[in-house]
Design a protein around this motif. Structure first.
Motif, PDB file in Angstrom:
ATOM      1  N   UNK A  95      15.391  14.374   0.972  1.00 28.60           N
ATOM      2  CA  UNK A  95      15.137  14.404  -0.446  1.00 28.60           C
ATOM      3  C   UNK A  95      16.196  13.665  -1.376  1.00 28.60           C
ATOM      4  N   UNK A  96      17.369  13.360  -0.620  1.00 29.48           N
ATOM      5  CA  UNK A  96      18.403  12.835  -1.436  1.00 29.48           C
ATOM      6  C   UNK A  96      18.189  11.211  -1.233  1.00 29.48           C
ATOM      7  N   UNK A  97      17.128  10.608  -0.328  1.00 32.29           N
ATOM      8  CA  UNK A  97      17.056   9.369  -0.186  1.00 32.29           C
ATOM      9  C   UNK A  97      16.048   8.873  -1.150  1.00 32.29           C
ATOM     10  N   UNK A  98      16.521   7.743  -2.021  1.00 31.88           N
ATOM     11  CA  UNK A  98      15.647   7.310  -2.830  1.00 31.88           C
ATOM     12  C   UNK A  98      14.305   6.416  -2.538  1.00 31.88           C
ATOM     13  N   UNK A  99      13.641   6.449  -3.355  1.00 29.66           N
ATOM     14  CA  UNK A  99      12.286   5.986  -3.069  1.00 29.66           C
ATOM     15  C   UNK A  99      12.483   4.431  -2.480  1.00 29.66           C
ATOM     16  N   UNK A 135       5.640   1.819  -5.006  1.00 30.89           N
ATOM     17  CA  UNK A 135       5.904   0.782  -4.016  1.00 30.89           C
ATOM     18  C   UNK A 135       6.143  -0.400  -4.899  1.00 30.89           C
ATOM     19  N   UNK A 136       5.233  -0.837  -5.627  1.00 36.73           N
ATOM     20  CA  UNK A 136       5.147  -2.116  -6.446  1.00 36.73           C
ATOM     21  C   UNK A 136       6.009  -2.284  -7.583  1.00 36.73           C
ATOM     22  N   UNK A 137       6.663  -1.078  -7.911  1.00 36.48           N
ATOM     23  CA  UNK A 137       7.748  -0.989  -8.968  1.00 36.48           C
ATOM     24  C   UNK A 137       9.038  -1.557  -8.390  1.00 36.48           C
ATOM     25  N   UNK A 138       9.289  -1.282  -7.019  1.00 29.32           N
ATOM     26  CA  UNK A 138      10.469  -1.665  -6.396  1.00 29.32           C
ATOM     27  C   UNK A 138      10.235  -3.028  -5.676  1.00 29.32           C
ATOM     28  N   UNK A 139       9.119  -3.499  -5.406  1.00 31.14           N
ATOM     29  CA  UNK A 139       9.064  -4.426  -4.282  1.00 31.14           C
ATOM     30  C   UNK A 139       7.815  -5.234  -4.759  1.00 31.14           C
ATOM     31  N   UNK A 179       6.124   8.565   1.938  1.00 35.86           N
ATOM     32  CA  UNK A 179       5.531   9.686   1.069  1.00 35.86           C
ATOM     33  C   UNK A 179       5.809   9.032  -0.399  1.00 35.86           C
ATOM     34  N   UNK A 180       5.427   7.895  -0.582  1.00 33.93           N
ATOM     35  CA  UNK A 180       5.553   7.309  -1.994  1.00 33.93           C
ATOM     36  C   UNK A 180       4.290   6.673  -2.261  1.00 33.93           C
ATOM     37  N   UNK A 181       3.850   6.547  -3.803  1.00 36.51           N
ATOM     38  CA  UNK A 181       2.645   5.858  -4.090  1.00 36.51           C
ATOM     39  C   UNK A 181       2.643   4.756  -4.141  1.00 36.51           C
ATOM     40  N   UNK A 182       1.624   4.018  -4.608  1.00 33.60           N
ATOM     41  CA  UNK A 182       1.424   2.552  -4.551  1.00 33.60           C
ATOM     42  C   UNK A 182       2.121   2.102  -5.821  1.00 33.60           C
ATOM     43  N   UNK A 183       1.921   2.702  -6.932  1.00 33.04           N
ATOM     44  CA  UNK A 183       2.807   2.372  -8.249  1.00 33.04           C
ATOM     45  C   UNK A 183       4.234   2.240  -7.861  1.00 33.04           C
TER      46      UNK A 183
END
Length: 200
Positions: free
Chosen positions: A4-8, A44-48, A38-42
């Motif tokens: 849980x400490x790992x960032x998205x 993912x595309x916020x960061x990449x 365990x990440x949402x589409x939004x």
């Protein structure tokens, strides 16, 4: 799956690294990455910007880790032969293959200059690192004169990468072990009498 400490972004990169290794570029869909991380589409595309951008980050991370793992063994101060021996015999998950080497067999990675660059740079770095160690051994009289450091380095890399292929084909790590021990026998034959260990 992840702490849980790992960032998205970290979860996304690590997930992509694992999926690229297991499925290849085509088989690694954005949806599979999101589910694995365990990440949402939004998110993912916020960061990449998209799959290619994320794949590049993942490949760079894999390349960095391969260099660090190799340098941890090769960067010692012992004899050249001992350092090369430690590198080829280090613990590996042989049947999974080399995460960088397997990318060379992915046509989508090889066809993309940007995705291929970290792979090429890492294998080039490894050859140069090994060549420098062989050259050091030659300069210190550990190896017989006339040994070509670049040729030896390329042979080491080719044997390790080929050993993965043989092991995966045979379904047994023994094939990898046989290949690298054969390489070490050839390299040992190039050692000078003064540097070779005395027979017991």
């Amino acid at each position: 799956m992840y702490s849980g400490l790992m960032s998205t972004p970290e979860r996304l990169i690590e997930s992509t690294r694992e999926l690229l290794w297991e499925r290849g570029y085509v088989g690694t869909s954005p949806k599979a990455i999101q589910q694995h991380a365990g990440a949402g589409q939004g998110s993912m595309y916020h960061h990449f910007t998209g799959k290619p951008d994320l794949a590049l980050a993942a490949i760079r991370r894999t390349a960095e880790q391969m260099r660090a793992t190799a340098e941890a063994v090769l960067g010692g101060t012992g004899p050249a032969y001992a350092r090369i021996e430690a590198y080829v015999l280090r613990e590996r998950d042989v049947l999974k293959g080399c995460p960088v080497g397997r990318l060379t067999m992915d046509p989508d990675v090889i066809a993309d200059d940007e995705l291929r660059a970290p792979v090429t740079e890492t294998l080039d770095w490894l050859r140069e690192r090994l060549a420098a160690i062989v050259e050091e051994g030659c300069a210190q009289g550990e190896f017989t004169p006339g040994l070509d450091p670049q040729q030896v380095a390329s042979t080491v890399v080719a044997t390790v990468q080929g050993g993965y292929v043989l092991a995966r084909s045979a379904g047994s790590p023994a094939a990898f072990d046989t290949a690298v021990r054969g390489l070490l026998a050839l390299l040992a034959a190039a050692r000078t009498p003064a540097s070779a260990p005395a027979a017991s």
